[in-house]
Write a protein that holds these residues in place. Structure first.
Motif, PDB file in Angstrom:
ATOM      1  N   UNK A 127       0.851  -1.184   0.000  1.00  0.00           N
ATOM      2  CA  UNK A 127       0.000   0.000   0.000  1.00  0.00           C
ATOM      3  C   UNK A 127       0.886   1.232   0.000  1.00  0.00           C
ATOM      4  N   UNK A 128       0.275   2.383  -0.200  1.00  0.00           N
ATOM      5  CA  UNK A 128       1.008   3.641  -0.138  1.00  0.00           C
ATOM      6  C   UNK A 128       1.434   3.922   1.298  1.00  0.00           C
ATOM      7  N   UNK A 129       2.371   4.874   1.444  1.00  0.00           N
ATOM      8  CA  UNK A 129       2.954   5.142   2.756  1.00  0.00           C
ATOM      9  C   UNK A 129       1.907   5.517   3.799  1.00  0.00           C
ATOM     10  N   UNK A 130       0.855   6.229   3.391  1.00  0.00           N
ATOM     11  CA  UNK A 130      -0.142   6.670   4.371  1.00  0.00           C
ATOM     12  C   UNK A 130      -0.940   5.503   4.947  1.00  0.00           C
ATOM     13  N   UNK A 131      -1.065   4.396   4.197  1.00  0.00           N
ATOM     14  CA  UNK A 131      -1.823   3.242   4.683  1.00  0.00           C
ATOM     15  C   UNK A 131      -0.935   2.178   5.304  1.00  0.00           C
ATOM     16  N   UNK A 132       0.387   2.332   5.190  1.00  0.00           N
ATOM     17  CA  UNK A 132       1.294   1.317   5.722  1.00  0.00           C
ATOM     18  C   UNK A 132       1.159   1.128   7.237  1.00  0.00           C
ATOM     19  N   UNK A 133       1.003   2.205   8.035  1.00  0.00           N
ATOM     20  CA  UNK A 133       0.827   1.965   9.476  1.00  0.00           C
ATOM     21  C   UNK A 133      -0.423   1.141   9.793  1.00  0.00           C
ATOM     22  N   UNK A 228     -11.579  -9.378   7.404  1.00  0.00           N
ATOM     23  CA  UNK A 228     -12.050  -9.186   6.028  1.00  0.00           C
ATOM     24  C   UNK A 228     -12.303  -7.713   5.738  1.00  0.00           C
ATOM     25  N   UNK A 229     -12.886  -7.003   6.698  1.00  0.00           N
ATOM     26  CA  UNK A 229     -13.137  -5.580   6.483  1.00  0.00           C
ATOM     27  C   UNK A 229     -11.826  -4.807   6.385  1.00  0.00           C
ATOM     28  N   UNK A 230     -10.860  -5.139   7.250  1.00  0.00           N
ATOM     29  CA  UNK A 230      -9.558  -4.468   7.187  1.00  0.00           C
ATOM     30  C   UNK A 230      -8.877  -4.742   5.852  1.00  0.00           C
ATOM     31  N   UNK A 231      -8.952  -5.997   5.381  1.00  0.00           N
ATOM     32  CA  UNK A 231      -8.342  -6.336   4.098  1.00  0.00           C
ATOM     33  C   UNK A 231      -9.018  -5.577   2.957  1.00  0.00           C
ATOM     34  N   UNK A 232     -10.339  -5.415   3.042  1.00  0.00           N
ATOM     35  CA  UNK A 232     -11.058  -4.671   2.005  1.00  0.00           C
ATOM     36  C   UNK A 232     -10.647  -3.198   2.010  1.00  0.00           C
ATOM     37  N   UNK A 233     -10.465  -2.625   3.194  1.00  0.00           N
ATOM     38  CA  UNK A 233      -9.996  -1.245   3.267  1.00  0.00           C
ATOM     39  C   UNK A 233      -8.622  -1.084   2.615  1.00  0.00           C
ATOM     40  N   UNK A 234      -7.747  -2.050   2.891  1.00  0.00           N
ATOM     41  CA  UNK A 234      -6.394  -1.972   2.352  1.00  0.00           C
ATOM     42  C   UNK A 234      -6.338  -2.286   0.866  1.00  0.00           C
ATOM     43  N   UNK A 235      -7.431  -2.806   0.327  1.00  0.00           N
ATOM     44  CA  UNK A 235      -7.492  -3.097  -1.113  1.00  0.00           C
ATOM     45  C   UNK A 235      -8.163  -1.969  -1.895  1.00  0.00           C
ATOM     46  N   UNK A 236      -8.620  -0.928  -1.215  1.00  0.00           N
ATOM     47  CA  UNK A 236      -9.260   0.183  -1.922  1.00  0.00           C
ATOM     48  C   UNK A 236      -8.215   0.981  -2.700  1.00  0.00           C
ATOM     49  N   UNK A 237      -8.630   1.633  -3.769  1.00  0.00           N
ATOM     50  CA  UNK A 237      -7.677   2.486  -4.504  1.00  0.00           C
ATOM     51  C   UNK A 237      -7.065   3.565  -3.625  1.00  0.00           C
ATOM     52  N   UNK A 238      -7.830   4.058  -2.641  1.00  0.00           N
ATOM     53  CA  UNK A 238      -7.320   5.117  -1.761  1.00  0.00           C
ATOM     54  C   UNK A 238      -6.185   4.634  -0.869  1.00  0.00           C
ATOM     55  N   UNK A 239      -6.110   3.320  -0.600  1.00  0.00           N
ATOM     56  CA  UNK A 239      -4.999   2.788   0.196  1.00  0.00           C
ATOM     57  C   UNK A 239      -3.728   2.659  -0.625  1.00  0.00           C
ATOM     58  N   UNK A 240      -3.886   2.564  -1.937  1.00  0.00           N
ATOM     59  CA  UNK A 240      -2.743   2.310  -2.805  1.00  0.00           C
ATOM     60  C   UNK A 240      -2.258   3.553  -3.538  1.00  0.00           C
ATOM     61  N   UNK A 242      -1.750   7.667  -3.199  1.00  0.00           N
ATOM     62  CA  UNK A 242      -1.771   8.852  -2.340  1.00  0.00           C
ATOM     63  C   UNK A 242      -2.584   9.972  -2.959  1.00  0.00           C
ATOM     64  N   UNK A 243      -2.581  10.069  -4.268  1.00  0.00           N
ATOM     65  CA  UNK A 243      -3.363  11.110  -4.922  1.00  0.00           C
ATOM     66  C   UNK A 243      -4.848  10.951  -4.664  1.00  0.00           C
ATOM     67  N   UNK A 244      -5.338   9.717  -4.774  1.00  0.00           N
ATOM     68  CA  UNK A 244      -6.765   9.473  -4.526  1.00  0.00           C
ATOM     69  C   UNK A 244      -7.114   9.672  -3.058  1.00  0.00           C
ATOM     70  N   UNK A 245      -6.136   9.532  -2.177  1.00  0.00           N
ATOM     71  CA  UNK A 245      -6.393   9.675  -0.737  1.00  0.00           C
ATOM     72  C   UNK A 245      -6.187  11.094  -0.242  1.00  0.00           C
ATOM     73  N   UNK A 246      -5.923  12.020  -1.150  1.00  0.00           N
ATOM     74  CA  UNK A 246      -5.633  13.390  -0.730  1.00  0.00           C
ATOM     75  C   UNK A 246      -6.888  14.204  -0.446  1.00  0.00           C
ATOM     76  N   UNK A 247      -8.055  13.754  -0.950  1.00  0.00           N
ATOM     77  CA  UNK A 247      -9.265  14.559  -0.723  1.00  0.00           C
ATOM     78  C   UNK A 247      -9.707  14.441   0.732  1.00  0.00           C
ATOM     79  N   UNK A 262      -6.613   7.006   7.379  1.00  0.00           N
ATOM     80  CA  UNK A 262      -5.958   5.703   7.467  1.00  0.00           C
ATOM     81  C   UNK A 262      -4.986   5.669   8.650  1.00  0.00           C
ATOM     82  N   UNK A 263      -4.299   6.771   8.894  1.00  0.00           N
ATOM     83  CA  UNK A 263      -3.387   6.837  10.033  1.00  0.00           C
ATOM     84  C   UNK A 263      -4.169   6.775  11.344  1.00  0.00           C
ATOM     85  N   UNK A 264      -5.318   7.431  11.388  1.00  0.00           N
ATOM     86  CA  UNK A 264      -6.180   7.337  12.574  1.00  0.00           C
ATOM     87  C   UNK A 264      -6.593   5.888  12.833  1.00  0.00           C
TER      88      UNK A 264
END
Length: 384
Positions: A127-133, A228-240, A242-247, A262-264
């Motif tokens: 995943x992108x750096x913001x979702x790695x934690x 399963x829910x955590x895995x689905x979150x990490x599979x979203x485009x926003x987890x992978x 950073x541009x999509x997760x900037x909004x 994601x950090x929260x």
């Protein structure tokens, strides 16, 4: 039989860290029940993994008192459980960061076994750096829940009036707002939460609803839903991406970029993993250092907003952060009134409500009232 024997031997390290495929999960235990040599090596590997994950906490006892968002959680725990100060560190034993227990590896086990165990650890999703934690925190809680003692102790009190299963159910509810915002359907039936004013009540009600639903299911089913829910979150485009997760979006009453949400989620997953670990007497390490500093930086930003521009300015410098990890909290128009130093793990535990403001270990000089205001505001932010 020799073909299966060799195949199973190659899978033993994966078995030790709970990384088998569903098909192998059926094959390996059946073989271990019939093969004494493989069973012995499997147990040696599992013990190796335990040692790699750090020592057990010595005799702190389960947490039975409430932990709330007013910063009284740490005080309640220290009163009921007689815990020593510095909750962020294991009590007694060797430093869990020191994995070199001699030239032959941990506790004299061959270094080849150590290497095999490390190689077999389930990798966090890419995943992108913001979702790695968050990915790392999910992997950490998953590993803790696979500990041999854990399934036998699901009813151990953890925080509030939650046992282990209820704490995992709470994480299902807590991850839902971000999951819904990213287009994922709730995995537990019910009304879901609300992001309108008064979200705290809706959030608490949804937690109670999910816990009640999961109470009639097995703990393993609850863990499966959370995983399963955590895995689905990490599979979203926003987890992978950073541009999509900037909004920015408002969740839990705070407007932040999706990347920060994601950090929260990582913060809460780690806090509750630590809660469960302490309840079960198992050491939980802090987040890896790069992830820890992501948590610290976000917490500082939120704390700065909460203090506002009129608070007496305090220079906050988490220990070990260097010159790039120093912030003035409060007014920017006045001279700094005080300086405050906290261990970064202790700061996160304070923000999470696991320390009372007066009990968190700290170094401080200058205006004591200004320091107290920062500590009390930090502890008041907790809702976990």
């Amino acid at each position: 039989m020799s073909g299966e024997h060799e195949a199973v031997r190659d899978l033993l390290a994966a078995w030790a860290v709970g990384a088998l495929t569903p098909a192998d999960e059926r094959t390996v235990p059946r073989h271990l029940a019939a093969c004494e040599s493989c069973a012995a090596e499997a147990e040696r590997l599992r013990e190796t993994v335990r040692l790699l994950d750090g020592p057990r906490v010595t005799s702190t006892g389960p947490a039975t008192g409430p932990v709330n968002g007013a910063g009284t959680g740490r005080a309640a725990r220290s009163t009921r459980d007689k815990e020593p100060a510095g909750r962020g560190r294991p009590t007694g034993g060797d430093d869990p960061g020191d994995r070199s227990a001699g030239p032959d590896g941990a506790a004299g086990l061959p270094s080849a076994l150590l290497a095999a165990a490390r190689r077999a650890r389930p990798a966090a999703p890419r995943v992108a750096a913001h979702a790695a934690p968050y990915a790392a925190a999910v992997a950490g809680l998953g590993a803790l829940l696979r500990e041999p003692d854990a399934p036998r102790r699901w009813s151990t009190p953890v925080v509030h009036d939650w046992d282990v299963q209820a704490t995992v159910a709470h994480l299902i509810a807590a991850d839902e707002p971000l999951a819904r915002r990213l287009g994922l359907a709730p995995r537990v039936p019910g009304s879901g939460g609300s992001e309108k004013p008064g979200w705290e009540a809706a959030w608490a009600a949804r937690t109670a609803e999910v816990i009640a639903y999961e109470r009639v299911r097995t703990p393993a089913e609850t863990v499966a839903v959370w995983s399963a829910q955590a895995a689905a979150l990490l599979a979203t485009p926003e987890a992978e991406d950073a541009g999509r997760a900037a909004h920015a979006t408002t969740l839990m009453g705070v407007r932040l970029p999706v990347a920060d949400h994601f950090v929260v989620r990582a913060f809460e997953a780690w806090i509750h993993t630590d809660d469960i670990g302490r309840a079960l007497g198992l050491a939980v390490p802090p987040p890896p250092e790069p992830h820890l500093w992501q948590l610290v930086r976000l917490a500082v930003r939120i704390l700065g907003r909460a203090l506002g521009p009129t608070a007496a300015p305090v220079l906050f410098a988490p220990a070990g952060g260097g010159p790039d990890a120093q912030w003035v909290l409060g007014s920017e128009d006045e001279p700094v009134a005080a300086e405050l130093v906290l261990d970064p793990v202790d700061f996160c535990l304070l923000i999470g409500g696991r320390y009372a403001p007066g009990e968190v270990p700290r170094g401080a000089v200058g205006d004591a009232a200004a320091v107290t205001a920062v500590l009390e505001r930090a502890a008041s932010l907790a809702w976990l």
